[in-house]
Scaffold this active site. Structure first.
Site, PDB file in Angstrom:
ATOM      1  N   LYS A  73       8.510   3.926  79.460  1.00  0.00           N
ATOM      2  CA  LYS A  73       8.559   5.378  79.292  1.00  0.00           C
ATOM      3  C   LYS A  73       9.326   5.755  78.032  1.00  0.00           C
ATOM      4  O   LYS A  73       9.117   6.825  77.474  1.00  0.00           O
ATOM      5  CB  LYS A  73       9.247   6.023  80.497  1.00  0.00           C
ATOM      6  N   LYS A  78      19.136  -1.730  77.100  1.00  0.00           N
ATOM      7  CA  LYS A  78      19.410  -0.284  77.108  1.00  0.00           C
ATOM      8  C   LYS A  78      20.650   0.043  76.286  1.00  0.00           C
ATOM      9  O   LYS A  78      20.762   1.143  75.755  1.00  0.00           O
ATOM     10  CB  LYS A  78      19.510   0.242  78.543  1.00  0.00           C
ATOM     11  N   LYS A 127       7.309  -4.341  75.873  1.00  0.00           N
ATOM     12  CA  LYS A 127       6.910  -3.931  77.223  1.00  0.00           C
ATOM     13  C   LYS A 127       6.491  -2.457  77.226  1.00  0.00           C
ATOM     14  O   LYS A 127       7.109  -1.650  76.531  1.00  0.00           O
ATOM     15  CB  LYS A 127       8.120  -4.125  78.146  1.00  0.00           C
TER      16      LYS A 127
END
Ligand code: TYM
Length: 325
Positions: A198, A114, A195
């Site tokens: 969202k 992230k 992966k």
């Protein structure tokens, strides 16, 4: 007494089939097994670690609660609640922070990922995310935590913190174990090496997608070279991912799914995956449409109260252990 089980989902947008097969569908099965005392919550505090619009947040929180109910989580069988409504989550996280070396947080893969994907917003909440997650779990004496593969490292930290705290202050927490499904890491439809997430909507099948969208997305989903529908993550990552989705949806193994499509073409196989997903999601979407937001909000606040009464006892025990009261 039944062992406690807990899990949460962040309200950051629409849920996808990875969330469903890695967690939500399993929540329902575990709840219905009758073997656990279940807690399921909307991880709204966690969702503030990403960029967000405060106008959208209430709708996103409601949406996760709607998804829980539509999938079959029942307030009669499980405690369903909103994380931020139970202040003990934050209180325990603040206490656990003092027993968490920075090095252990720096190692977290999700933090590293992230930090790259939201490089303009690498905040302290993002870094501390796994400690809040440990608090979510330890607060309810949960022995089991159903999650996807990407959360296993966080669970490991929760176990470490429980062990460390118990060793220093006496037995207070249970060391939680992850419960994984066989579809615990669903990959993107447009890139089977990434992966499904969202943050990459172009590769997602969403639970709210119409049959038309599902058919189109599967038609466009990338495939591998060759023609055989075969499970081989190395040489056929895209087909293997679709086999995982199919097997997860129909509750079978990838081997069974593979043999069912032994002589099928990629096109036939993708069509069958689309129809299986549509069949699974149609009752879910119908149930979701029938729910009234006001009722769902009421249900959540009733759950908040139940969760708070369990959490308040535990946080008082922790405060006593560390000498605050
Ligand atoms: P979140 O909201 O990112 O995802 C919800 C659940 O979906 C799983 N998942 C997947 N499973 C299979 N394939 C995928 N592609 C995929 N993408 C997501 C996640 O592993 C997760 O189980 N940190 C959690 C929320 C949380 C939590 C907790 C969970 C907060 N506190 C305490 C358990 C216990 C999260 O970010 O989930």
């Amino acid at each position: 007494m039944k062992p406690h089980l807990i899990s949460g989902i962040q309200p950051t947008g629409k849920l996808h089939i990875g969330n469903y097969l890695g967690s939500l569908k399993n929540f329902v099965a575990l709840q219905n097994s009758g073997k656990y005392e279940c807690y399921f919550f909307v991880a709204d505090l966690h969702s503030l670690t990403e960029d967000f619009d405060p106008q959208e947040k209430p709708g996103q929180i409601l949406n996760v609660a709607l998804d829980y109910l539509s999938a079959g989580i029942s307030p009669k069988k499980s405690v369903i609640f909103q994380q931020s409504s139970v202040p003990a989550h934050s209180e325990l996280a603040v206490i656990l922070n003092n027993f968490t070396p920075l090095g252990e947080l720096r190692r977290m893969t999700q933090f590293k990922d992230k930090s790259e994907s939201q490089s303009e917003n690498v905040n302290a909440g993002l870094f501390d995310y796994p400690v809040l997650m440990a608090a979510d779990i330890l607060l309810y004496d949960a022995a089991f935590v159903p999650v996807g593969d990407d959360q296993v490292q966080h669970l490991e930290l929760a176990r470490t913190l429980a062990r460390r705290f118990n060793a220093r202050f006496g037995k207070t927490f249970i060391e939680p174990k992850p419960l994984l499904t066989s579809a615990s890491r669903i990959m993107s439809l447009d890139d089977p090496l990434k992966k499904m997430s969202k943050s990459r909507p172009q590769g997602c099948l969403f639970l709210d997608d119409t049959p038309e969208e599902i058919r189109n997305k599967l038609k466009r989903a990338v495939t591998d070279s060759g023609r055989e529908v075969k499970y081989d993550e190395q040489s056929k990552p895209a087909i293997s991912n679709l086999l995982q989705i199919y097997a997860g949806i129909i509750n079978s193994t990838v081997q069974e799914a593979e043999s069912a499509f032994k002589n099928a073409t990629y096109v036939d196989f993708k069509n069958a995956v689309a129809e299986a997903v549509i069949k699974e999601l149609t009752p879910f979407q119908k149930a979701k449409k029938a729910l009234k937001p006001a009722d769902v909000k009421k249900m959540l606040s009733a759950g908040d109260k139940k969760a708070a009464s369990a959490a308040e006892k535990k946080i008082a025990e922790v405060q006593k252990r560390v000498g605050l009261i």
